[in-house]
Design an enzyme around this catalytic site. Structure first.
Site, PDB file in Angstrom:
ATOM      1  N   LYS A  53       0.842  -1.208   0.000  1.00  9.76           N
ATOM      2  CA  LYS A  53       0.000   0.000   0.000  1.00  9.76           C
ATOM      3  C   LYS A  53       0.871   1.249   0.000  1.00  9.76           C
ATOM      4  CE  LYS A  53      -3.782  -2.505   2.021  1.00  9.76           C
ATOM      5  NZ  LYS A  53      -4.413  -3.050   3.224  1.00  9.76           N
ATOM      6  N   GLN A  97      -4.884  -1.535   9.339  1.00  9.13           N
ATOM      7  CA  GLN A  97      -4.659  -2.889   8.810  1.00  9.13           C
ATOM      8  C   GLN A  97      -5.193  -3.929   9.804  1.00  9.13           C
ATOM      9  OE1 GLN A  97      -3.276  -3.610   5.658  1.00  9.13           O
ATOM     10  NE2 GLN A  97      -4.051  -5.645   6.180  1.00  9.13           N
ATOM     11  N   ASP A 120     -11.390   2.303   3.226  1.00  6.84           N
ATOM     12  CA  ASP A 120     -11.570   0.852   3.155  1.00  6.84           C
ATOM     13  C   ASP A 120     -13.050   0.482   3.034  1.00  6.84           C
ATOM     14  OD1 ASP A 120      -9.517  -0.936   3.003  1.00  6.84           O
ATOM     15  OD2 ASP A 120      -9.105  -0.987   5.156  1.00  6.84           O
TER      16      ASP A 120
END
Ligand code: NAD
Length: 285
Positions: A53, A97, A120
């Site tokens: 990422k 995460q 997300d």
């Protein structure tokens, strides 16, 4: 029939090149898209994902803010960091995460991110908007799957779509997105009776299970479009949830693993972050 390959690697590269150009235009207006990624602990797979990422961000010309916190971080400490990032105008997207260490409740943490910065698409507000068919920050992997499906040019409306897996990050949202495209959607899971029977009806079959080569050729209808979301790390390398070669003999389109859905996830994360930066720029947020 031998399937055509849905090349996620190529599509992801094209999307990222176009994002890079848009970033240059935004920079002329003094806006640099910024993504904050928080990694708690040292889960090896998470480290790899976070590294990918960060690399994606830097290549696209984004500002990347990586926060590595020790595995002993308390929930309060993590929430305090999220508060700070929520208020930071240089940060347009915040990503925590997963998985998180046991002392931290992921639902509390995900709900603490401002919905506008939830790139997300896991915040309850964004999930609710998705359910209601309203514009939302869409979760990256399902968004990437829809992009791949649409690239086939096959209309989704009226098709039988079967999703195997009901997780909050893949199975459920991809089913909702297929429904929004007017497909007739069936969600199968670990308690489904006669799963193969359902799968064989599918014009569009999405496998998001986490079991290597679970979907065998006898479960696939001739001419189906098969999307393999699975990432299973075996000694021989990365393997999907679909028994690739025999299934590719029957399907019309198929995603490979690696090089299918995986690369699209990062492209969609960058796209979501860019969109939030553009919106923030337009509103002076
Ligand atoms: P998960 O473990 O949260 O969910 C798996 C789902 O599979 C569950 O809903 C369960 O009901 C179903 N399932 C398990 N065993 C089954 C069985 N025997 N029969 C039918 N259904 C069964 O997993 P997830 O987070 O949704 O991820 C699924 C897979 O996709 C994993 O391999 C993961 O690594 C991969 N993944 C890939 C990406 C990507 O970017 N390509 C992103 C997220 C997840």
């Amino acid at each position: 029939m031998t399937a055509k390959i849905l090349d996620g690697k190529k599509m992801s590269a094209e999307i990222r090149a176009s994002i890079k150009e848009k970033v240059l235009l935004l920079k002329e207006k003094g806006i640099v898209p910024g993504l904050a990624v928080i990694l708690v602990g040292d889960n090896p797979a998470s480290k790899v994902y976070v590294g990918q990422k960060e690399k994606g961000c830097l290549e696209a010309g984004f500002a990347s803010f990586l926060h590595r916190l020790p595995g002993t971080t308390s929930q309060e400490e993590l929430l305090a960091l999220i508060d700070k990032l929520n208020a930071d105008k240089t940060v347009h997207g915040i990503l925590v995460q997963l998985p998180l260490p046991r002392q931290i409740d992921p639902d509390t943490v995900l709900a603490a991110i401002r919905p506008e910065k939830d790139v997300d698409g896991f915040h309850p507000v964004n999930i609710g908007r998705l359910v209601a068919g309203l514009p939302a920050s869409e979760p990256c992997t399902p968004k990437g799957i829809l992009r791949l499906l649409k690239s086939t040019g096959i209309p989704l409306s009226g098709k039988e779509a079967v999703v195997i897996g009901r997780s909050n990050i893949v199975g459920k949202p991809v089913a909702l997105m297929l429904l929004a495209e007017s497909a007739t959607v069936t969600i199968c899971h670990s308690k489904t009776a006669d799963l193969a029977e359902h799968a064989r009806r599918a014009d569009i079959l999405v496998a998001a299970i986490g079991k290597p080569r679970f979907v065998t050729a006898d479960m696939v209808k001739e001419g189906a479009v098969v999307i393999d979301v699975g990432i299973n790390r075996l000694e021989e390398g990365l393997v999907g949830d679909v028994d690739y070669e025999p299934v590719a003999e029957k399907a019309s389109w198929i995603t490979p693993v690696p090089g299918g859905v995986g690369p699209m996830t990062i492209a969609m994360l960058l796209e979501n972050t860019l969109e939030q930066a553009e919106k923030a720029g337009a509103s002076g947020r």
